[in-house]
Design an enzyme around this catalytic site. Structure first.
Site, mmCIF file in Angstrom:
data_model
loop_
_atom_site.group_PDB
_atom_site.id
_atom_site.type_symbol
_atom_site.label_atom_id
_atom_site.label_comp_id
_atom_site.label_asym_id
_atom_site.label_seq_id
_atom_site.Cartn_x
_atom_site.Cartn_y
_atom_site.Cartn_z
ATOM 1 N N GLU B 75 33.232 50.619 29.980
ATOM 2 C CA GLU B 75 34.321 51.199 28.777
ATOM 3 C C GLU B 75 34.028 52.430 29.538
ATOM 4 O O GLU B 75 34.832 53.573 29.455
ATOM 5 C CB GLU B 75 33.221 51.678 27.726
ATOM 6 C CG GLU B 75 33.927 50.161 27.122
ATOM 7 C CD GLU B 75 35.561 49.543 27.393
ATOM 8 O OE1 GLU B 75 36.438 50.643 26.590
ATOM 9 O OE2 GLU B 75 36.138 48.953 27.073
ATOM 10 N N HIS B 302 37.665 42.243 39.040
ATOM 11 C CA HIS B 302 36.195 42.517 40.505
ATOM 12 C C HIS B 302 35.061 44.146 40.198
ATOM 13 O O HIS B 302 34.479 44.061 40.984
ATOM 14 C CB HIS B 302 37.392 42.713 41.419
ATOM 15 C CG HIS B 302 36.645 43.325 42.640
ATOM 16 N ND1 HIS B 302 35.811 42.470 43.520
ATOM 17 C CD2 HIS B 302 36.663 44.334 43.141
ATOM 18 C CE1 HIS B 302 35.561 43.278 44.638
ATOM 19 N NE2 HIS B 302 35.535 44.380 44.355
ATOM 20 N N SER B 303 36.416 45.069 39.657
ATOM 21 C CA SER B 303 35.598 45.894 39.652
ATOM 22 C C SER B 303 36.502 46.803 38.778
ATOM 23 O O SER B 303 37.692 46.784 38.562
ATOM 24 C CB SER B 303 36.000 46.892 40.864
ATOM 25 O OG SER B 303 36.311 47.169 41.520
#
Lengths: 341, 411
Positions: B75, B302-303
Site C-alpha cells: 500500500e 509480480h511487483s
C-alpha cells in the site's frame, strides 16, 4: 631455466612475461592458501597460454581448477567464492569471452561492495589476454581497457614488461577489491630484464601509479600494454632527429595516475596518447578530457593527439591487421604532427 | 560380453537396438511430495515432523506477520511513499518451511521473494522498513531499491537484481565452505523463470562437478511476471532437469510447510554430510490476496510495476486463495491440534498489525542517510579522487546548505 616456477631467482636476467606471471601466481598461491586459480584449461593443460604451467602439479585440484565451458558460470562461482572468503583468480581465456560473464564482473563483482554498504567485499582477480593478437580476427582481438575502466568498483591494470606483469598481478591478488588484469598474448613470449629485487617473492607494484619509462623534454607519449614498447621504439627513431620523447607507461587504467601525465605535459607542452583499442570512448579520450580539466591544459602548446586502433572490427588478413593497430610509424607521425615538424 | 559394452568416455550405459526417443514426461511428471492435505490434515503420520508447538506457532506467526507487512508496504508503494515493492503472497510456506529446516549459520542466497526466510531468522521489522525507505537506519546505507535486503549477521547475502546470478555464486560460496570444512550448507533460492537463465544451467552443472554442499530451492509459482510456465519451459518443470546435471532432486508441495520442511532438512543434512548438491522444486502459486486484515482485496502482482489482472482470471486466483493457501492449511493443522483458536487469531491479527504499523510510522519519520555516504564503499578504501569530491560536496553544503532539504538527512 631462469624464471620457471621451480628454479630459484637469479641476479638480473631475462624473464619472459609468461614466466613472470607464472612466478607471481606461484608465489601468491604459496603465500595465502585462500588464493586459487580457476578457468578453462588452467590445470591439466598448464593453461591455454601456459601461464599456469606447473601449478596444478604443485598445488593440486583444490587450488587450480579446470572448469566446464561457461564463462558466466565460472565467473559467478568465483564471485561467490570471493564473497565467502576465498581469493579467486579467475582466468578468461581471452577477455573477448569475458563478455559472456560481464554481468558477473560488473553487476556483481564491481558493485557488490557498494550495494552492500561495505559488508560484502569481493577480493577477486579477473585476468587473461586482452587486445590484439596475431591472425585471430574480430572476436578474439578486442581491447577491453575502456569497457572495464569505465566502471567504479573495479580496479583495472594493464602491464607491459615482465616486471609490470609480476608486480601488478601480485598486487592485484593481494588487493581486497575486484581487479581486472589485462595481459597481452603477444607479450607473453617477450623477454624483459628483471632485477633481482623484481624477482623476489614480495615484489609488488602499487596499483594506480604510472611509470616513466624514458625521460624527455619535447613531447609526452602515454600508453599502456604493448604500445608502450612501440612508443619506446618511436622515441628511439625520433631521438635521432633531435626530438626527445618522454614515454609514460600507465600501468594502471583505473585508478588512472593522471598526475604523472600532468607533470609531464607541464614539462613538455605536448601530448600524444597511444592505445590498441578503438578511438571512441577510449583510454586516450579519458586522458585528454582529464588533461583539459586540470592544470596541465594551460601548458599545452597544441591539441593532444590520440593514436588508436582503427575503428573497425579486427580484420583477419595480415596486411589489414597490421594496419589496424598503431605502428611505430603512426606514433612518429603523430609526434611530428603535434610538434608541427 | 564385456567387449560389447560402450566404451565412450562421455556416458556409461548399455547399447540399445531399437530406435526410441525418450519422452520429456518420463512418467506423468515427477510427483509432488506432501505431508498435509488441503485441509491441513496429516496424511501419513510417519511424515509429520512432529515439531513442538512453539516451533509451529513460530512458523504460523512468521507467515502471517510477513503477509501483514507485505500488505502495508505494498500500500505504501501505491501511495508513493516508497518507490517499489514485491509481495510474497501465497509463497509464505516456501520461505518458512525451508528456513525452519536450516541451521542458523547456513548461508542463504535469495532471488528477491524470500523475505520470510530473513524474517524467520529474526530480522526486525524496523530494518525491513528501513531498507524499503532507504532511511538512516538501513544497514545498507540506502544504496539499493526496496526488498533488496542483506544481513551478514544472519547469513543472508544482499539481494542482487539480475536474475539467477546468485546461482553460480552460491555454488562458489559452497565450494569455499567445503574448503573450510565448516558444517554449513548453502541454500540458493530462485524462481522457475530465473531457472531459464544461462547462469542457472552453469550453476547446476558446476555444483555437481565441484561436489558442493548446496541445496537449490526453486519456487515454482506458475508465473514469471506474465509468462506462464507453459511458455517458460516444455520439460517437466525444474525438478526434471536435476538428474540431467547429476543432482538429487525432488518436487514438493510448496504450500505445505511440513513437506517443505522435511525435504529441506533432509537435503541439507545430506548435502553437508556427503558434499553433494540437491535440488528442491517447491510448487506454489503467486497469490492475489493478502490473508490478514484485508479491507478490500488487493492484487498479488509480480511487483508494484505489474498488473496481473491483464494475464490471469479472477476464477484462477480465487481457487488458489481459497482452496490451497499455505497459511490456511497450517491454520487448520494448528486447529486440529488445539494449538490455536479464533480468539488467538483475532488477538494476533491486531497485535501483528499494530507492530507493523508502528515500525512503518517510525520508518517514515527517520531521516535519510547523510550525503557523504554517497562516496564510501565503492572500493574498500576510499580513493583520493572520491575523497576530494566528498570534501568538495561538504564545502559546497557548508556554504549553500540552506538551499538543500538537509533537514531530511542525518547529519
Amino acid at each position: 631455466r631462469s624464471g620457471s616456477p621451480l628454479s630459484p631467482p637469479a641476479a638480473v636476467s631475462q624473464v619472459t612475461v609468461r614466466d613472470a606471471l607464472n612466478q607471481a601466481l606461484d608465489e601468491e598461491l604459496e603465500r595465502d592458501e585462500r588464493v586459487f586459480l580457476l578457468g578453462e584449461e588452467v590445470a591439466q593443460y598448464d593453461g591455454a597460454y601456459k601461464i599456469s604451467r606447473g601449478l596444478w602439479k604443485k598445488y593440486g585440484d583444490k587450488r587450480v581448477i579446470d572448469t566446464p565451458i561457461s564463462e558466466m558460470g565460472f565467473a559467478g562461482i568465483a564471485v561467490g567464492a570471493a564473497m565467502a572468503g576465498l581469493r579467486p583468480v579467475c582466468e578468461f581465456m581471452t577477455f573477448n569471452f569475458s563478455m559472456q560473464a560481464i554481468d558477473q564482473v560488473i553487476n556483481s563483482a564491481a558493485k557488490t561492495c557498494y550495494m552492500s554498504a561495505g559488508s560484502i567485499p569481493v577480493p577477486i582477480v579477473f585476468r587473461g589476454p586482452n587486445g590484439a593478437s596475431a591472425g585471430v580476427a574480430a572476436q578474439h582481438s578486442q581491447c577491453f581497457a575502456a569497457w572495464y575502466g569505465h566502471c567504479p568498483g573495479l580496479k583495472v591494470v594493464s602491464p607491459w614488461s615482465s616486471e609490470d606483469a609480476k608486480g601488478l598481478l601480485k598486487a592485484s591478488i593481494r588487493d581486497d577489491n575486484p581487479v581486472v588484469v589485462l595481459e597481452s598474448e603477444l607479450l607473453y613470449g617477450v623477454p624483459f630484464e628483471m632485477s633481482e629485487q623484481a624477482q623476489s617473492k614480495d615484489f609488488v607494484i602499487p596499483i594506480g601509479k604510472a611509470k616513466i619509462e624514458k625521460q624527455g623534454t619535447h613531447v609526452t607519449l602515454v600508453a599502456h600494454s604493448r604500445p608502450v614498447g612501440h612508443c619506446l621504439e618511436a622515441a628511439a627513431v625520433l631521438s635521432k632527429e633531435g626530438v626527445e620523447c618522454e614515454v609514460i607507461n600507465l600501468r594502471t587504467i583505473r585508478p588512472m595516475d593522471i598526475e604523472t601525465v600532468e607533470a609531464s605535459v607541464v614539462k613538455t607542452n605536448h601530448l600524444v596518447t597511444v592505445e590498441g583499442g578503438w578511438p571512441q570512448f577510449g583510454v586516450g579520450a579519458e586522458i585528454c578530457a582529464r588533461i583539459m580539466e586540470g592544470p596541465a591544459f594551460n601548458y599545452l602548446d597544441a591539441p593532444a593527439v590520440r593514436v588508436t586502433g582503427a575503428d573497425v572490427p579486427m580484420p583477419y588478413a595480415k596486411i589489414l591487421e597490421d594496419n589496424s593497430i598503431p605502428q611505430v610509424k603512426d606514433i612518429v607521425f603523430a609526434v611530428k604532427k603535434t610538434l608541427n615538424i | 560380453s564385456p567387449e560389447e559394452r560402450p566404451q565412450f568416455p562421455g556416458a556409461s550405459a548399455e547399447f540399445a537396438e531399437r530406435l526410441e526417443f525418450i519422452q520429456p514426461q518420463v512418467l506423468a511428471g515427477i510427483p509432488v511430495y506432501r505431508v498435509m492435505d488441503r485441509q491441513g490434515q496429516v496424511i501419513r503420520d510417519s511424515e509429520d515432523p512432529q515439531l513442538p508447538k512453539e516451533r509451529v506457532l513460530k512458523l504460523y506467526k512468521t507467515m502471517t506477520l510477513l503477509n501483514t507487512m507485505d500488505r502495508i508496504l505494498y500500500e505504501s508503494q501505491r501511495q508513493g511513499r516508497i518507490s517499489f515493492y514485491m509481495t510474497n503472497y501465497g509463497e509464505e510456506g516456501t520461505h518458512v518451511g525451508s528456513a525452519a529446516a536450516l541451521d542458523d549459520a547456513d548461508l542463504v542466497f535469495g532471488q528477491y521473494r524470500e523475505a520470510g526466510v530473513l524474517l524467520y531468522r529474526g530480522y526486525p521489522l524496523e530494518l525491513f522498513m528501513a531498507q524499503c525507505y532507504g532511511n538512516a537506519r538501513d544497514p545498507g546505507k540506502g544504496r539499493q531499491m526496496p526488498v533488496h535486503y542483506g544481513c551478514p549477521e544472519r547469513h543472508f547475502v544482499t539481494i542482487s537484481s539480475p536474475l539467477a546470478t546468485q546461482i553460480p555464486q552460491a555454488v562458489g560460496a559452497a565450494y569455499a565452505i567445503k574448503r573450510a570444512h565448516a558444517s554449513r550448507a548453502v541454500v540458493c533460492y530462485f524462481g522457475e523463470g530465473a531457472a531459464s537463465e544461462g547462469d542457472a544451467h552453469a550453476g547446476f552443472n558446476f555444483a555437481a562437478t565441484l561436489e558442493c554442499p548446496i541445496v537449490f530451492f526453486c519456487r515454482n509459482n506458475g508465473y514469471a511476471i506474465s509468462t506462464p510456465t507453459s511458455e517458460q519451459y516444455r520439460g517437466d518443470g525444474i525438478a526434471a532437469r536435476g538428474p540431467g546435471y547429476g543432482l538429487l532432486s525432488i518436487r514438493v508441495d510448496g504450500n505445505d510447510v511440513f513437506a517443505v520442511y522435511n525435504a529441506t532438512r533432509e537435503a541439507r543434512r545430506r548435502a553437508v554430510a556427503e558434499n553433494q548438491p540437491f535440488l528442491i522444486e517447491a510448487m506454489t502459486y503467486r497469490d492475489f490476496f493478502p490473508k490478514i486484515a484485508v479491507f478490500s482485496p488487493r492484487i498479488g502482482h509480480h511487483s508494484t510495476s505489474d498488473d496481473s489482472s491483464a494475464y490471469r482470471s479472477v476464477d484462477e486466483v480465487n481457487y488458489w486463495d481459497k482452496q490451497d493457501h499455505p497459511i490456511s492449511r497450517l491454520r487448520h493443522y494448528l486447529g486440529h491440534r488445539g494449538w490455536w483458536d479464533e480468539q488467538q487469531e483475532r488477538d494476533w491479527r491486531k497485535s501483528s498489525r499494530k507492530m507493523v504499523l508502528e515500525a512503518f510510522e517510525q520508518a517514515e519519520r527517520e531521516p535519510k542517510p547523510p550525503p557523504h555516504l554517497l562516496f564510501s564503499d565503492v572500493y574498500l578504501e576510499m580513493p583520493p579522487r572520491l575523497r576530494r569530491q566528498r570534501q568538495e560536496l561538504q564545502r559546497h553544503l557548508e556554504t549553500y546548505g540552506e538551499h538543500y532539504p538537509l533537514q531530511h538527512f542525518q547529519k
